[in-house]
Design a protein around this motif. Sequence first.
Motif, PDB file in Angstrom:
ATOM      1  N   LEU A  29       0.886  -0.621   0.009  1.00  0.00           N
ATOM      2  CA  LEU A  29       0.266   0.423  -0.294  1.00  0.00           C
ATOM      3  C   LEU A  29       0.443   1.505   0.228  1.00  0.00           C
ATOM      4  O   LEU A  29       0.801   2.111  -0.847  1.00  0.00           O
ATOM      5  CB  LEU A  29      -1.258   0.065   1.250  1.00  0.00           C
ATOM      6  CG  LEU A  29      -2.068  -0.935   1.316  1.00  0.00           C
ATOM      7  CD1 LEU A  29      -3.059  -1.435   2.709  1.00  0.00           C
ATOM      8  CD2 LEU A  29      -2.752  -1.088   0.345  1.00  0.00           C
ATOM      9  N   ASN A  30       1.683   1.336   1.516  1.00  0.00           N
ATOM     10  CA  ASN A  30       2.486   3.020   1.021  1.00  0.00           C
ATOM     11  C   ASN A  30       3.832   2.548   1.674  1.00  0.00           C
ATOM     12  O   ASN A  30       3.712   2.313   2.373  1.00  0.00           O
ATOM     13  CB  ASN A  30       2.160   3.110   2.777  1.00  0.00           C
ATOM     14  CG  ASN A  30       0.503   3.890   2.068  1.00  0.00           C
ATOM     15  OD1 ASN A  30       0.361   4.571   1.207  1.00  0.00           O
ATOM     16  ND2 ASN A  30       0.217   3.577   3.226  1.00  0.00           N
ATOM     17  N   GLY A  31       4.190   1.426   0.301  1.00  0.00           N
ATOM     18  CA  GLY A  31       6.054   1.367   0.528  1.00  0.00           C
ATOM     19  C   GLY A  31       6.007   0.106   1.254  1.00  0.00           C
ATOM     20  O   GLY A  31       5.374  -0.777   1.129  1.00  0.00           O
ATOM     21  N   PHE A  32       7.052  -0.632   1.914  1.00  0.00           N
ATOM     22  CA  PHE A  32       7.578  -1.519   2.109  1.00  0.00           C
ATOM     23  C   PHE A  32       7.548  -1.109   3.798  1.00  0.00           C
ATOM     24  O   PHE A  32       8.282  -2.621   4.644  1.00  0.00           O
ATOM     25  CB  PHE A  32       8.671  -2.063   1.296  1.00  0.00           C
ATOM     26  CG  PHE A  32       8.681  -2.036   0.057  1.00  0.00           C
ATOM     27  CD1 PHE A  32       8.164  -3.501  -0.136  1.00  0.00           C
ATOM     28  CD2 PHE A  32       9.272  -1.601  -0.814  1.00  0.00           C
ATOM     29  CE1 PHE A  32       8.182  -3.934  -1.818  1.00  0.00           C
ATOM     30  CE2 PHE A  32       8.964  -1.129  -2.367  1.00  0.00           C
ATOM     31  CZ  PHE A  32       8.329  -2.623  -2.897  1.00  0.00           C
ATOM     32  N   THR A  33       6.976  -0.976   4.447  1.00  0.00           N
ATOM     33  CA  THR A  33       6.375  -1.107   5.235  1.00  0.00           C
ATOM     34  C   THR A  33       5.197  -1.041   6.302  1.00  0.00           C
ATOM     35  O   THR A  33       4.389   0.007   5.555  1.00  0.00           O
ATOM     36  CB  THR A  33       7.060   0.472   6.655  1.00  0.00           C
ATOM     37  OG1 THR A  33       8.260   0.806   6.014  1.00  0.00           O
ATOM     38  CG2 THR A  33       6.582   0.155   7.873  1.00  0.00           C
ATOM     39  N   ILE A  34       4.587  -1.858   6.695  1.00  0.00           N
ATOM     40  CA  ILE A  34       3.121  -2.423   6.923  1.00  0.00           C
ATOM     41  C   ILE A  34       3.553  -2.134   8.778  1.00  0.00           C
ATOM     42  O   ILE A  34       3.829  -2.726   9.323  1.00  0.00           O
ATOM     43  CB  ILE A  34       3.138  -4.072   7.106  1.00  0.00           C
ATOM     44  CG1 ILE A  34       3.442  -4.390   5.004  1.00  0.00           C
ATOM     45  CG2 ILE A  34       1.766  -4.761   7.041  1.00  0.00           C
ATOM     46  CD1 ILE A  34       2.882  -6.145   5.500  1.00  0.00           C
ATOM     47  N   ALA A  35       2.608  -1.834   9.290  1.00  0.00           N
ATOM     48  CA  ALA A  35       2.840  -0.717  10.042  1.00  0.00           C
ATOM     49  C   ALA A  35       1.136  -0.607  10.447  1.00  0.00           C
ATOM     50  O   ALA A  35       0.019  -0.459   9.519  1.00  0.00           O
ATOM     51  CB  ALA A  35       2.985   0.643  10.151  1.00  0.00           C
ATOM     52  N   GLY A 216      15.717 -12.000  -6.188  1.00  0.00           N
ATOM     53  CA  GLY A 216      15.774 -13.233  -5.558  1.00  0.00           C
ATOM     54  C   GLY A 216      15.577 -12.458  -3.807  1.00  0.00           C
ATOM     55  O   GLY A 216      15.187 -14.082  -3.114  1.00  0.00           O
ATOM     56  N   ARG A 217      15.157 -12.373  -3.096  1.00  0.00           N
ATOM     57  CA  ARG A 217      14.832 -11.264  -2.014  1.00  0.00           C
ATOM     58  C   ARG A 217      13.936 -10.544  -1.967  1.00  0.00           C
ATOM     59  O   ARG A 217      14.017  -9.323  -3.325  1.00  0.00           O
ATOM     60  CB  ARG A 217      16.098 -11.620  -1.767  1.00  0.00           C
ATOM     61  CG  ARG A 217      16.412  -9.764  -1.517  1.00  0.00           C
ATOM     62  CD  ARG A 217      17.941  -9.559  -0.689  1.00  0.00           C
ATOM     63  NE  ARG A 217      18.545  -8.192  -1.015  1.00  0.00           N
ATOM     64  CZ  ARG A 217      19.771  -7.770  -0.794  1.00  0.00           C
ATOM     65  NH1 ARG A 217      20.429  -8.106   0.858  1.00  0.00           N
ATOM     66  NH2 ARG A 217      20.686  -6.801  -0.898  1.00  0.00           N
ATOM     67  N   ILE A 218      13.272  -9.806  -0.837  1.00  0.00           N
ATOM     68  CA  ILE A 218      12.761  -8.383  -0.167  1.00  0.00           C
ATOM     69  C   ILE A 218      12.638  -8.390   1.072  1.00  0.00           C
ATOM     70  O   ILE A 218      12.727  -9.489   1.945  1.00  0.00           O
ATOM     71  CB  ILE A 218      11.057  -8.574  -1.010  1.00  0.00           C
ATOM     72  CG1 ILE A 218      10.419  -7.521  -1.150  1.00  0.00           C
ATOM     73  CG2 ILE A 218      10.261  -9.588  -0.674  1.00  0.00           C
ATOM     74  CD1 ILE A 218       9.398  -7.214  -1.662  1.00  0.00           C
ATOM     75  N   ILE A 219      13.107  -6.635   1.107  1.00  0.00           N
ATOM     76  CA  ILE A 219      13.452  -6.605   2.172  1.00  0.00           C
ATOM     77  C   ILE A 219      12.176  -5.522   2.900  1.00  0.00           C
ATOM     78  O   ILE A 219      11.666  -4.624   2.203  1.00  0.00           O
ATOM     79  CB  ILE A 219      14.768  -5.645   2.399  1.00  0.00           C
ATOM     80  CG1 ILE A 219      15.524  -6.819   2.110  1.00  0.00           C
ATOM     81  CG2 ILE A 219      14.735  -5.043   4.256  1.00  0.00           C
ATOM     82  CD1 ILE A 219      16.709  -6.092   1.782  1.00  0.00           C
ATOM     83  N   PHE A 220      11.385  -6.089   3.476  1.00  0.00           N
ATOM     84  CA  PHE A 220      10.155  -4.950   4.078  1.00  0.00           C
ATOM     85  C   PHE A 220      10.606  -4.700   6.039  1.00  0.00           C
ATOM     86  O   PHE A 220      10.932  -4.945   6.629  1.00  0.00           O
ATOM     87  CB  PHE A 220       9.142  -5.248   3.720  1.00  0.00           C
ATOM     88  CG  PHE A 220       8.572  -6.788   4.424  1.00  0.00           C
ATOM     89  CD1 PHE A 220       7.822  -6.962   6.013  1.00  0.00           C
ATOM     90  CD2 PHE A 220       8.744  -7.790   3.571  1.00  0.00           C
ATOM     91  CE1 PHE A 220       7.879  -8.600   5.821  1.00  0.00           C
ATOM     92  CE2 PHE A 220       8.455  -9.221   3.405  1.00  0.00           C
ATOM     93  CZ  PHE A 220       8.189  -9.295   4.612  1.00  0.00           C
ATOM     94  N   THR A 221       9.485  -4.337   6.852  1.00  0.00           N
ATOM     95  CA  THR A 221       9.392  -3.687   7.436  1.00  0.00           C
ATOM     96  C   THR A 221       7.679  -3.717   8.576  1.00  0.00           C
ATOM     97  O   THR A 221       6.734  -3.272   8.044  1.00  0.00           O
ATOM     98  CB  THR A 221       9.300  -2.097   8.363  1.00  0.00           C
ATOM     99  OG1 THR A 221      11.437  -2.099   7.776  1.00  0.00           O
ATOM    100  CG2 THR A 221       9.539  -2.372   9.642  1.00  0.00           C
ATOM    101  N   LEU A 222       7.936  -4.518   9.143  1.00  0.00           N
ATOM    102  CA  LEU A 222       6.515  -5.224   9.985  1.00  0.00           C
ATOM    103  C   LEU A 222       6.319  -4.308  11.675  1.00  0.00           C
ATOM    104  O   LEU A 222       7.446  -4.084  12.790  1.00  0.00           O
ATOM    105  CB  LEU A 222       6.308  -6.386  10.378  1.00  0.00           C
ATOM    106  CG  LEU A 222       6.188  -7.326   9.793  1.00  0.00           C
ATOM    107  CD1 LEU A 222       6.346  -9.115  10.221  1.00  0.00           C
ATOM    108  CD2 LEU A 222       4.995  -6.783   9.067  1.00  0.00           C
ATOM    109  N   SER A 223       5.643  -3.605  11.475  1.00  0.00           N
ATOM    110  CA  SER A 223       5.556  -2.691  12.923  1.00  0.00           C
ATOM    111  C   SER A 223       4.310  -2.710  13.145  1.00  0.00           C
ATOM    112  O   SER A 223       3.444  -2.519  13.128  1.00  0.00           O
ATOM    113  CB  SER A 223       5.806  -0.992  12.698  1.00  0.00           C
ATOM    114  OG  SER A 223       5.389  -0.461  13.818  1.00  0.00           O
ATOM    115  N   ILE A 224       4.048  -3.461  14.710  1.00  0.00           N
ATOM    116  CA  ILE A 224       2.845  -4.131  15.020  1.00  0.00           C
ATOM    117  C   ILE A 224       2.534  -4.034  16.509  1.00  0.00           C
ATOM    118  O   ILE A 224       3.632  -4.065  17.180  1.00  0.00           O
ATOM    119  CB  ILE A 224       3.166  -5.919  15.353  1.00  0.00           C
ATOM    120  CG1 ILE A 224       3.161  -6.467  13.614  1.00  0.00           C
ATOM    121  CG2 ILE A 224       1.160  -5.732  15.534  1.00  0.00           C
ATOM    122  CD1 ILE A 224       3.626  -7.776  13.774  1.00  0.00           C
TER     123      ILE A 224
END
Length: 226
Positions: A29-35, A216-224
Amino acid sequence: YVMLLTLSPYTPRYRDRVSPPGVMIRPYLNGFTIAFNVSQPSTWQPYVDSMHHFLAAYDDKVQEEKNIECVSGQYFIQGGNESEEKKACQFKRSLLQNCSGIEDPTFGYSKGQPCILLKMNRIIGYRPGAGVPVSVDCKVQKGNESDLRSVDFYPGNGTFDLMYYPYYGKITHVNYTSPLVAMHFTDVKKNYSVPIQCSLNGKGIINDVNRDRFVGRIIFTLSIGK
């Protein structure tokens, strides 16, 4: 114009840049941060809606009507003229089990255990893994490894079955549905930004190119948050 007449509309003549494959995640949705905060549905509902929208094409009934059942564990090689329409193998969302959105329509977001889908980019003619299915694993990209305590993979042990390859292109492979691997983050450190790296693993796969975070990979951030 004469040179264009020699080109095939079905298969690129030069494919020196097609390997290795890149990957992408959903929801995006809004970049590679899922918060989001578990206690505030308005913060995670957009992710849930995005997942349902994306998986609509994977509904079991849709797949049964449009595609065929294939033999697992082997490439689906289709001969004939390159202009002939190709058959596509079924990938039903029910294969994603706890991340299908069927039993849990919130995909775990309401429990602070989000599901994220990984999709390998389509490459015409590519046969990943050299006969062995490509698998997926995830880890903390930078920081304390214990911030990611548990992640489950679907279908099976998190592999892309060989039967979905090769891909013949959008002109002839009209009903092709890209296979997915679902990553169910069941135990992630809360109230903290955790950088995650999920990688493809298999023969011929490259996942350590520093200048490209999508090969071959993907980097993202989880902020729960709670």
